[in-house]
Enzyme design. Structure first.
Site, PDB file in Angstrom:
ATOM      1  N   ARG A 188       1.086  -0.972  -0.175  1.00 59.91           N
ATOM      2  CA  ARG A 188      -0.191   0.004   0.154  1.00 59.91           C
ATOM      3  C   ARG A 188       0.755   1.565  -0.156  1.00 59.91           C
ATOM      4  O   ARG A 188       0.501   2.618  -0.181  1.00 59.91           O
ATOM      5  CB  ARG A 188      -1.469   0.123   1.306  1.00 59.91           C
ATOM      6  N   LYS A 192      -8.198 -15.944   7.251  1.00 55.54           N
ATOM      7  CA  LYS A 192      -8.628 -16.727   7.592  1.00 55.54           C
ATOM      8  C   LYS A 192     -10.136 -15.746   7.135  1.00 55.54           C
ATOM      9  O   LYS A 192     -11.255 -16.202   7.502  1.00 55.54           O
ATOM     10  CB  LYS A 192      -8.777 -17.182   8.366  1.00 55.54           C
ATOM     11  N   VAL A 242      -5.081 -20.884   9.340  1.00 55.67           N
ATOM     12  CA  VAL A 242      -5.249 -21.434  10.441  1.00 55.67           C
ATOM     13  C   VAL A 242      -4.203 -21.987  11.073  1.00 55.67           C
ATOM     14  O   VAL A 242      -3.540 -23.230  10.640  1.00 55.67           O
ATOM     15  CB  VAL A 242      -5.999 -22.475  10.131  1.00 55.67           C
ATOM     16  N   GLY A 249      -1.369 -21.373  11.939  1.00 55.54           N
ATOM     17  CA  GLY A 249       0.267 -20.574  11.421  1.00 55.54           C
ATOM     18  C   GLY A 249       0.966 -21.775  10.696  1.00 55.54           C
ATOM     19  O   GLY A 249       0.509 -22.215   9.608  1.00 55.54           O
ATOM     20  N   ILE A 294       1.278 -24.456  11.761  1.00 54.31           N
ATOM     21  CA  ILE A 294       0.626 -26.014  11.954  1.00 54.31           C
ATOM     22  C   ILE A 294      -0.065 -26.685  10.741  1.00 54.31           C
ATOM     23  O   ILE A 294      -0.537 -26.031  10.059  1.00 54.31           O
ATOM     24  CB  ILE A 294      -0.469 -25.948  13.139  1.00 54.31           C
ATOM     25  N   GLU A 317      -2.484  -7.608  20.206  1.00 53.93           N
ATOM     26  CA  GLU A 317      -2.101  -6.395  19.129  1.00 53.93           C
ATOM     27  C   GLU A 317      -2.567  -5.262  19.847  1.00 53.93           C
ATOM     28  O   GLU A 317      -3.364  -5.104  21.002  1.00 53.93           O
ATOM     29  CB  GLU A 317      -2.701  -6.568  18.237  1.00 53.93           C
ATOM     30  N   ASP A 365     -11.351 -14.259  15.866  1.00 57.23           N
ATOM     31  CA  ASP A 365     -10.631 -14.936  15.162  1.00 57.23           C
ATOM     32  C   ASP A 365     -10.307 -16.393  15.313  1.00 57.23           C
ATOM     33  O   ASP A 365     -10.483 -16.848  14.425  1.00 57.23           O
ATOM     34  CB  ASP A 365      -8.394 -14.027  15.301  1.00 57.23           C
ATOM     35  N   LYS A 376     -11.600 -19.615  12.889  1.00 59.51           N
ATOM     36  CA  LYS A 376     -10.641 -21.010  12.407  1.00 59.51           C
ATOM     37  C   LYS A 376     -11.540 -22.063  12.480  1.00 59.51           C
ATOM     38  O   LYS A 376     -11.257 -23.223  12.011  1.00 59.51           O
ATOM     39  CB  LYS A 376      -9.291 -21.002  12.862  1.00 59.51           C
ATOM     40  N   GLY A 394       3.162 -16.077  14.199  1.00 59.56           N
ATOM     41  CA  GLY A 394       4.902 -15.878  13.744  1.00 59.56           C
ATOM     42  C   GLY A 394       4.925 -15.718  12.254  1.00 59.56           C
ATOM     43  O   GLY A 394       4.532 -16.307  11.212  1.00 59.56           O
TER      44      GLY A 394
END
Ligand code: HSE
Length: 442
Positions: free
Chosen positions: A51, A109, A136, A138, A140, A194, A205, A209, A312
């Site tokens: 952006r 997500k 979903v 990260g 994993i 955050e 969130d 997921k 992460g």
């Protein structure tokens, strides 16, 4: 290692250069020759749409690839990676990419949980693929196991810790006795939460997921609005301490499960996200800090547990690159790819229908017959009590006039259990209800 590949270089467009995007760019460049060997074609990062060209960037991001012109970048790409987040313009860009024949990889997500049907339908119509392992939990691998590895099995239940911020907060409350507010402040200071933590602590969130996982597991469209959601903001230090004393820990669980037929023969699935007591012995009870884990119960496979970093930049980039290799190999070797199936089309039922157990803590008047009165409330709603623990607080050497009751129920429908809580609140033997929490994983 050879760099000569018979297939032409594949043009990769990256949308977004934040914490995930910058790591995707770095890994794509650093591991260029290894990735080319795995795929059988060079993966050429042709541009990164952002952006603001002048925003400070991670050192791994080549400035010469930055562009404001996402649309031209998309049109010239073979594979588009969307890691910008948000609904718009991400939705429009992904639709443009699919409609121009590109495969798309997304970590978004929120977009999948709200506009998934539109995106998957478009992908199917044009014969393109939409990959979303990074959306979903990260790093994993959970999407591919549900989409592919377990495609021949019947998944009955998924219980997941799919939000690292809330798991960190609850873990700190559990291990240090901190209040929710103090644990949130620590999570913010350490960068887990955050500046506006609402999406995490109110479980939006995790609900997104859960909707994605449930759709895949049950081959059923699961609208986000049908996911029952409760956040963790009301969990108290006292509830945490009581849980610990009883051998439990409180976790924010995303639970997707099949619901057996009721008397009218209606069966379906249910998806819910809420804090719950879970035994410290359960594999999910041992998930500490900001880690995520997904516990899957399937008919033939039995119980499976997927564990790792749920967020992460570099960890999530690993999932994106896994999808990229799959997408690129499909370009090189061909093949139909995967289509998500919603053939089962099961009804998504409200939380009322699920079987769960409650632990209810109340202050009651300490008089003869009160316990019987309380027990009647449970039996009136056909709810069976499993455990009762009573303690009378002694103030300045004199037993106070109220007693604390901690009542654990056997399994019953959530509708019956919440009706019990309502009746207790209206009962004149009850001074106050200090905690109501579901018990899961038994
Ligand atoms: N905010 C999320 C979490 C990571 O705390 O797990 C991104 O989904």
């Amino acid at each position: 290692m050879t760099n000569s590949h018979e297939y032409r270089p594949l043009r990769i467009a990256l949308l977004g250069a934040g914490s995930v995007g910058s790591q995707v760019a770095r890994l794509l460049i650093e591991h260029k020759s290894e990735l080319a060997a795995r795929v059988g074609a060079e993966l050429e990062l042709v541009g990164i749409a952002v952006r603001d060209i002048n925003s400070p960037r991670n050192a791994g991001v080549p400035r010469e690839l930055l562009t404001l012109d996402a649309e031209s970048l998309i049109l010239g790409a073979d594979i588009v990676i969307e890691v910008m987040g948000g609904i718009e313009p991400a939705r429009t860009y992904i639709l443009q990419a699919l409609n121009s024949g590109s495969d798309v990889i997304t970590a978004n997500k929120a977009l999948l949980a709200t506009h998934g049907t539109e995106l998957f339908d478009t992908a199917e119509q044009v014969g393109a693929q939409l990959y979303f392992e990074a959306a979903v939990a990260g790093a994993i691998p959970i999407i591919r196991p549900l989409r592919e590895s377990l495609a021949g099995d019947k998944v009955n239940r998924i219980m997941g810790i799919v939000n690292g911020t809330t798991n960190f907060i609850l873990d700190r409350m559990d291990s240090t006795g901190a209040t929710f507010e103090d644990a949130l402040a620590e999570a913010t200071e350490l960068g887990y939460a955050e500046a506006d933590p609402t999406a995490d602590i109110e479980a939006y969130d995790a609900a997104q997921k859960a909707a994605i996982l449930a759709s895949l597991a049950f081959h059923t469209e699961v609208p986000l609005e049908s996911v029952y959601r409760e956040g963790i903001t009301k969990i108290t230090a006292e509830q945490m301490a009581a849980a610990k004393r009883d051998g439990y820990v409180i976790k924010l669980l995303a639970i997707c499960e099949r619901v057996a037929a009721d008397s009218a023969g209606l069966e379906g699935v249910s998806v819910r996200v809420h804090p719950a007591l879970i035994s410290r012995e359960h594999p999910l009870g041992a998930v500490r800090g900001a880690f995520n884990a997904v516990f899957v119960e399937a008919e033939a496979a039995g119980s499976l547990m997927f564990y790792g970093a749920g967020a992460g930049g570099v960890q999530t980039a690993s999932a994106v690159l896994g999808d990229l290799v799959s997408a690129a190999k499909r370009h090189v070797a061909g093949g139909p790819g995967l289509a998500d199936s919603v053939h089962a089309n099961l009804p998504v039922l409200p939380i009322d229908r699920v079987q769960t157990r409650y632990q209810i803590t109340l202050e009651v008047t300490d008089q003869p017959g009160i316990l019987a009165k309380i027990a009647n409330v449970f039996s009136d709603h056909n709810v069976s009590i499993e455990t009762v623990e009573q303690s009378v607080r002694v103030l300045a050497g004199i037993a106070s006039k109220t007693a604390t009751l901690e009542v654990g129920t056997h399994a019953a429908t959530d509708a019956s259990l919440s009706a019990v809580v309502k009746s207790l609140a209206a009962n004149d033997a009850v001074e106050s209800i200090t905690s109501v929490i579901r018990v899961e994983g038994i």
